[in-house]
Design a protein around this motif. Structure first.
Motif, PDB file in Angstrom:
ATOM      1  N   TYR A 123     -14.540   1.692   8.570  1.00  0.00           N
ATOM      2  CA  TYR A 123     -15.810   2.320   8.207  1.00  0.00           C
ATOM      3  C   TYR A 123     -16.116   2.042   6.743  1.00  0.00           C
ATOM      4  O   TYR A 123     -15.264   1.567   6.002  1.00  0.00           O
ATOM      5  CB  TYR A 123     -15.739   3.836   8.489  1.00  0.00           C
ATOM      6  CG  TYR A 123     -15.255   4.077   9.894  1.00  0.00           C
ATOM      7  CD1 TYR A 123     -16.115   3.886  10.976  1.00  0.00           C
ATOM      8  CD2 TYR A 123     -13.923   4.398  10.157  1.00  0.00           C
ATOM      9  CE1 TYR A 123     -15.675   4.015  12.275  1.00  0.00           C
ATOM     10  CE2 TYR A 123     -13.470   4.531  11.455  1.00  0.00           C
ATOM     11  CZ  TYR A 123     -14.349   4.337  12.516  1.00  0.00           C
ATOM     12  OH  TYR A 123     -13.894   4.444  13.798  1.00  0.00           O
ATOM     13  N   TYR A 263      -1.778  -5.041  -6.946  1.00  0.00           N
ATOM     14  CA  TYR A 263      -0.933  -4.345  -7.918  1.00  0.00           C
ATOM     15  C   TYR A 263       0.525  -4.157  -7.520  1.00  0.00           C
ATOM     16  O   TYR A 263       1.309  -3.612  -8.278  1.00  0.00           O
ATOM     17  CB  TYR A 263      -1.554  -3.001  -8.316  1.00  0.00           C
ATOM     18  CG  TYR A 263      -2.028  -2.053  -7.215  1.00  0.00           C
ATOM     19  CD1 TYR A 263      -1.146  -1.504  -6.306  1.00  0.00           C
ATOM     20  CD2 TYR A 263      -3.368  -1.681  -7.155  1.00  0.00           C
ATOM     21  CE1 TYR A 263      -1.586  -0.595  -5.342  1.00  0.00           C
ATOM     22  CE2 TYR A 263      -3.827  -0.774  -6.193  1.00  0.00           C
ATOM     23  CZ  TYR A 263      -2.923  -0.240  -5.289  1.00  0.00           C
ATOM     24  OH  TYR A 263      -3.364   0.665  -4.356  1.00  0.00           O
ATOM     25  N   CYS A 283      -1.005   3.423   8.084  1.00  0.00           N
ATOM     26  CA  CYS A 283      -0.509   3.898   6.794  1.00  0.00           C
ATOM     27  C   CYS A 283       0.063   2.703   6.051  1.00  0.00           C
ATOM     28  O   CYS A 283       0.712   1.853   6.659  1.00  0.00           O
ATOM     29  CB  CYS A 283       0.590   4.932   7.066  1.00  0.00           C
ATOM     30  SG  CYS A 283       1.494   5.447   5.607  1.00  0.00           S
ATOM     31  N   ALA A 306      -1.075   5.384   1.470  1.00  0.00           N
ATOM     32  CA  ALA A 306      -2.251   6.108   1.957  1.00  0.00           C
ATOM     33  C   ALA A 306      -2.389   5.875   3.452  1.00  0.00           C
ATOM     34  O   ALA A 306      -2.077   4.785   3.951  1.00  0.00           O
ATOM     35  CB  ALA A 306      -3.509   5.634   1.236  1.00  0.00           C
ATOM     36  N   MET A 307      -2.819   6.926   4.152  1.00  0.00           N
ATOM     37  CA  MET A 307      -3.081   6.818   5.593  1.00  0.00           C
ATOM     38  C   MET A 307      -4.579   6.910   5.802  1.00  0.00           C
ATOM     39  O   MET A 307      -5.242   7.737   5.164  1.00  0.00           O
ATOM     40  CB  MET A 307      -2.517   8.019   6.346  1.00  0.00           C
ATOM     41  CG  MET A 307      -1.044   8.157   6.286  1.00  0.00           C
ATOM     42  SD  MET A 307      -0.590   9.542   7.362  1.00  0.00           S
ATOM     43  CE  MET A 307       0.990   9.923   6.621  1.00  0.00           C
TER      44      MET A 307
HETATM   45  P1  HAM Z   1      -4.991   0.081   1.902  1.00  0.00           P
HETATM   46  O1  HAM Z   1      -4.084  -0.733   2.759  1.00  0.00           O
HETATM   47  O2  HAM Z   1      -6.173  -0.616   1.351  1.00  0.00           O
HETATM   48  O3  HAM Z   1      -4.106   0.683   0.755  1.00  0.00           O
HETATM   49  O4  HAM Z   1      -5.498   1.347   2.707  1.00  0.00           O
HETATM   50  C1  HAM Z   1      -4.585   2.265   3.267  1.00  0.00           C
HETATM   51  C2  HAM Z   1      -5.044   2.700   4.639  1.00  0.00           C
HETATM   52  O5  HAM Z   1      -6.381   3.218   4.571  1.00  0.00           O
HETATM   53  C3  HAM Z   1      -5.157   1.594   5.660  1.00  0.00           C
HETATM   54  O6  HAM Z   1      -3.891   1.300   6.227  1.00  0.00           O
HETATM   55  C4  HAM Z   1      -6.094   2.190   6.677  1.00  0.00           C
HETATM   56  O7  HAM Z   1      -5.392   3.090   7.531  1.00  0.00           O
HETATM   57  C5  HAM Z   1      -7.044   2.970   5.796  1.00  0.00           C
HETATM   58  N1  HAM Z   1      -8.267   2.171   5.555  1.00  0.00           N
HETATM   59  C6  HAM Z   1      -8.464   1.199   4.657  1.00  0.00           C
HETATM   60  N2  HAM Z   1      -9.705   0.708   4.726  1.00  0.00           N
HETATM   61  C7  HAM Z   1     -10.333   1.395   5.702  1.00  0.00           C
HETATM   62  C8  HAM Z   1     -11.658   1.385   6.263  1.00  0.00           C
HETATM   63  N3  HAM Z   1     -12.593   0.563   5.806  1.00  0.00           N
HETATM   64  N4  HAM Z   1     -11.944   2.254   7.269  1.00  0.00           N
HETATM   65  C9  HAM Z   1     -11.002   3.100   7.737  1.00  0.00           C
HETATM   66  N5  HAM Z   1      -9.746   3.175   7.238  1.00  0.00           N
HETATM   67  C10 HAM Z   1      -9.409   2.339   6.242  1.00  0.00           C
HETATM   68  C11 HAM Z   1      -4.578   1.486  -0.234  1.00  0.00           C
HETATM   69  O8  HAM Z   1      -5.688   1.948  -0.247  1.00  0.00           O
HETATM   70  C12 HAM Z   1      -3.552   1.830  -1.278  1.00  0.00           C
HETATM   71  N6  HAM Z   1      -4.185   2.683  -2.289  1.00  0.00           N
HETATM   72  C13 HAM Z   1      -2.346   2.511  -0.660  1.00  0.00           C
HETATM   73  C14 HAM Z   1      -1.321   2.878  -1.690  1.00  0.00           C
HETATM   74  C15 HAM Z   1      -1.128   4.088  -2.237  1.00  0.00           C
HETATM   75  N7  HAM Z   1      -0.479   2.048  -2.267  1.00  0.00           N
HETATM   76  C16 HAM Z   1       0.248   2.708  -3.166  1.00  0.00           C
HETATM   77  N8  HAM Z   1      -0.145   3.942  -3.169  1.00  0.00           N
END
Ligand code: HAM
Length: 433
Positions: A123, A263, A283, A306-307
């Motif tokens: 989304y 990062y 996640c 993050a989940m």
């Molecule tokens: P990310 O893989 O970009 O990592 O996002 C983490 C989770 O957010 C994804 O596995 C998915 O479940 C959910 N997600 C991402 N994009 C979408 C989308 N467009 N719609 C729905 N769900 C989505 C991060 O965001 C990093 N900040 C995680 C992290 C925290 N690494 C270290 N600390």
């Protein structure tokens, strides 16, 4: 003026009452488990300076190069709706001295924004619940966090979701590996798809992530990053695996697991639910020891995840997990007729609420028949009636609802109690249902 209906922005969803109970239940269980592991809650703004994300997530990533909601505010400053929570947490930590001679375990939940093509599980506004730990270089914090995530999944009743881990080493290793990968892939440039050809110059490691079977078969004999790790990174990764095995956390090593954000260093991971379709990562996270310094703080190691709550909840619903089962919203429906009765009813509602009972009190007009219809709809198991007679006698009729009490015939009859004793009568009756 046009009276045309205005709808929500594409890829941004309302969470309506029919669904919100499950959302709250899921968030509450996550929160309980986080708090049990000594994580503290942090809330950061939804809008940040655009530089924050460009500098931390990386200018060549898809997120920064094409998915951010960026705009100029009235002062001419470039602002961005946060696409993720990690950079904001680091910014808040530096700005408020949270990392100064301290270690921190933090968790957050909230909306994130990415201008991606919407599809199932993806989304433009979505919710993440996540956690970040600062100040630990060692793999024990990683094992602890992965164990915490497994606890969350167990508490939610999530099934068939598997952990994949990898190590992408330090910056130097990655630079060397990147060169080796490019050299390898250059022999196949013509056979790569357009996306991978573009990434060959911008972000070659992301090619490892390609879902295209032709690209995957080319990658089958590509060099593995695990062979390029420094002894320090190798030991770190080995110790993490040892801890995970000791904790009974099942994992697979996926040497092609690289993340879409720049990062990370050393440990990266994803929990994947293969049944869910293309957007199968529930996640994800990893280690990011360079970000605090990159954003102007003193070197502080970081590790987090993050989940995606939409994905998580949809999978739980598909699996019919217990947390998604409907629970009744109210215990008691309060029927009242006439001004005196209404005055007493609102007072009785206060006392019942104080005693922990969930009460829906009839407001506005409505015949007895109409009020009973609403009581039926409300899912309440008890109807309390203060009609004009009851009001003058300071009494209330207590009526267990027949259809809610199947099999408990002795409780099915209506009885009258003094309003003063109504709270006790209702709470006793509720206990027996
Ligand atoms: P990310 O893989 O970009 O990592 O996002 C983490 C989770 O957010 C994804 O596995 C998915 O479940 C959910 N997600 C991402 N994009 C979408 C989308 N467009 N719609 C729905 N769900 C989505 C991060 O965001 C990093 N900040 C995680 C992290 C925290 N690494 C270290 N600390």
């Amino acid at each position: 003026m046009s009276k045309q209906q205005i709808n929500a922005v594409r890829g941004m969803n309302d969470i309506l009452p029919a669904e919100s109970a499950v959302w709250l239940a899921v968030e509450n269980r996550c929160r309980d488990v986080f708090e049990q592991h000594a994580y503290q809650h942090i809330r950061t703004p939804v809008v940040e300076s655009t530089h924050l994300f460009a500098r931390s997530i990386g200018a060549d990533t898809d997120i920064v190069s094409k998915e951010m909601y960026t705009f100029e505010d009235r002062n001419g400053d470039s602002l961005t709706l946060r696409p993720e929570g990690t950079a904001s947490t680091v910014r808040a930590g530096i700005e408020n001295g949270l990392f100064y001679n301290q270690q921190q375990r933090l968790w957050y939940v909230g909306q994130m924004f990415r201008h991606e093509r919407p599809q199932k599980g993806r989304y433009r506004q979505f919710y993440q619940i996540g956690a970040e730990a600062y100040g630990w270089k060692s793999p024990d914090i990683e094992a602890e966090m992965l164990s915490m995530i497994q606890h969350v999944f167990q508490r939610l009743g999530l099934q068939k979701t598997e952990l994949q881990i990898n190590s992408i080493g330090d910056t130097q290793t990655r630079a060397e590996y990147r060169r080796n990968l490019v050299t390898y892939l250059q022999d196949y440039t013509q056979d790569l798809d357009e996306d991978s050809q573009r990434r060959l110059t911008t972000n070659p490691l992301r090619i490892l992530d390609s879902k295209n079977p032709d690209v995957q078969s080319i990658l089958a004999s590509a060099p593995s990053i695990l062979d390029a790790l420094s002894p320090e990174s190798t030991n770190h990764f080995a110790r993490l695996q040892e801890l995970l095995i000791n904790l009974g956390i099942v994992f697979t090593i996926n040497p092609k697991l690289v993340r879409g954000l720049d990062y990370y260093n050393d440990t990266v991971f994803e929990w994947v639910n293969a049944d869910f379709g293309a957007q199968s990562t529930v996640c994800a996270g990893g280690r990011y020891d360079g970000m605090v310094e990159q954003l102007g703080g003193r070197t502080t190691p970081g590790f987090g995840f993050a989940m995606g709550l939409e994905r998580l909840i949809q999978i739980l619903q598909e699996q019919e997990a217990h947390v998604t089962k409907h629970t009744r919203a109210v215990d008691v429906y309060l029927v009242s007729l006439g001004d005196l009765a209404r005055t007493q009813a609102l007072l009785l509602q206060q006392s019942l609420v104080n005693a922990g009972v969930r009460v829906q009190s009839h407001c506005g007009d409505g015949s007895i028949k109409n009020q009973f219809k609403r009581a039926d709809k409300s899912e309440a198991v008890i109807v309390l009636v203060i009609g004009e007679n009851e009001a003058h006698a300071n009494e209330v009729s207590i009526k267990p609802l027949r259809n809610q009490l199947d099999g408990q015939s002795e409780l099915q009859s209506q009885f009258t109690a003094a309003q003063k004793g109504a709270v006790e009568a209702v709470t006793n009756l509720l206990k027996s249902l």
